[in-house]
Design an enzyme around this catalytic site. Structure first.
Site, mmCIF file in Angstrom:
data_model
loop_
_atom_site.group_PDB
_atom_site.id
_atom_site.type_symbol
_atom_site.label_atom_id
_atom_site.label_comp_id
_atom_site.label_asym_id
_atom_site.label_seq_id
_atom_site.Cartn_x
_atom_site.Cartn_y
_atom_site.Cartn_z
ATOM 1 N N HIS A 116 0.808 -1.223 0.000
ATOM 2 C CA HIS A 116 0.000 0.000 0.000
ATOM 3 C C HIS A 116 0.838 1.269 0.000
ATOM 4 C CE1 HIS A 116 -3.636 -2.293 0.418
ATOM 5 N NE2 HIS A 116 -3.117 -2.942 1.442
ATOM 6 N N ILE A 123 0.686 6.884 0.027
ATOM 7 C CA ILE A 123 0.178 5.823 0.894
ATOM 8 C C ILE A 123 -1.300 5.607 0.604
ATOM 9 C CG2 ILE A 123 -0.195 5.121 3.296
ATOM 10 C CD1 ILE A 123 2.054 7.199 4.025
ATOM 11 N N CYS A 124 -1.662 4.368 0.374
ATOM 12 C CA CYS A 124 -3.058 4.006 0.162
ATOM 13 C C CYS A 124 -3.608 3.531 1.506
ATOM 14 C CB CYS A 124 -3.157 2.920 -0.897
ATOM 15 S SG CYS A 124 -4.837 2.481 -1.301
ATOM 16 N N LEU A 125 -4.310 4.411 2.196
ATOM 17 C CA LEU A 125 -4.841 4.124 3.529
ATOM 18 C C LEU A 125 -6.192 4.815 3.638
ATOM 19 C CD1 LEU A 125 -4.020 2.793 6.265
ATOM 20 C CD2 LEU A 125 -3.048 4.993 6.916
ATOM 21 N N CYS A 179 -7.774 4.545 -4.731
ATOM 22 C CA CYS A 179 -6.798 3.505 -4.424
ATOM 23 C C CYS A 179 -7.317 2.576 -3.341
ATOM 24 C CB CYS A 179 -5.442 4.102 -4.041
ATOM 25 S SG CYS A 179 -5.351 4.791 -2.400
#
EC number: 2.3.2.23
Length: 189
Positions: A116, A123-125, A179
């Site tokens: 991620h 950052i994919c969060l 994302c």
């Protein structure tokens, strides 16, 4: 989202289109949005300095000139794939913080290899996009990032943009928002 503005034509001006912006307010944010944002950031800055999450340290030099951009030094948690590795997180806060999430990304020469985290540091969060709430804080974002890295079982890169056969680059915001759902990924590089 509607925005209200108060404007005034200066008395000394003979130009009929010269106006002075007195106040801009956003719904739900109040007319003192900038002051409340700065007060909130000062409170969070103090909390991060006095009680940082494990492995996190505020880079004091990063906040000397502006309160809207911070660098947090991070060390990988013991007993994880990232143990002892050192990273830097860049936090950027808009004038709508805490109503809008901060922009958070890894920066510097050492970007973790994680499903991620993209090679450009993005950052994919979910809490950085659709699951953001003004009740969250810099500390909660830091804890989520530590948890994300600590729960990783294998250091692998996220899917490549070329695997999705995109011909033209998508706007960063569209890619960022999707994302989490898997509809698109960040551009790398």
């Amino acid at each position: 989202m509607a925005m209200s503005c108060s404007i005034q034509r200066p008395a000394a001006s003979r130009d009929p289109v010269t106006f002075r912006l007195l106040r801009v307010s956003y719904p739900g944010a109040g007319g003192t949005n900038m002051a409340s944002m700065q007060k909130r950031l000062q409170k969070e800055l103090l909390a991060l300095q006095n009680d940082p999450p494990p492995g996190m340290t505020l880079n004091e030099k990063s906040v000397q000139n502006t309160i809207t951009q911070w660098i947090v030094d991070m060390e990988g948690a013991p007993g994880t794939l990232y143990e002892g590795e050192k990273y830097q997180l860049l936090f950027k806060f808009s004038g709508r913080y805490p109503f809008d999430s901060p922009q958070v990304m890894f920066t510097g020469e050492n970007i973790p290899v994680h499903p991620h985290v993209y090679s450009n540091g993005h950052i994919c969060l979910s809490i950085l996009t659709e699951d953001w709430s003004p009740a969250l804080s810099v500390q909660s974002v830091c804890l989520s990032i530590i948890s994300m890295l600590s729960s990783c079982k294998e250091k692998v890169e996220p899917p490549s943009i070329t695997s999705h056969h995109y011909i033209t680059p998508l706007p960063e915001v569209a890619i960022h928002r999707s994302c989490v759902t898997g509809d698109a990924v960040w551009l790398t590089g």
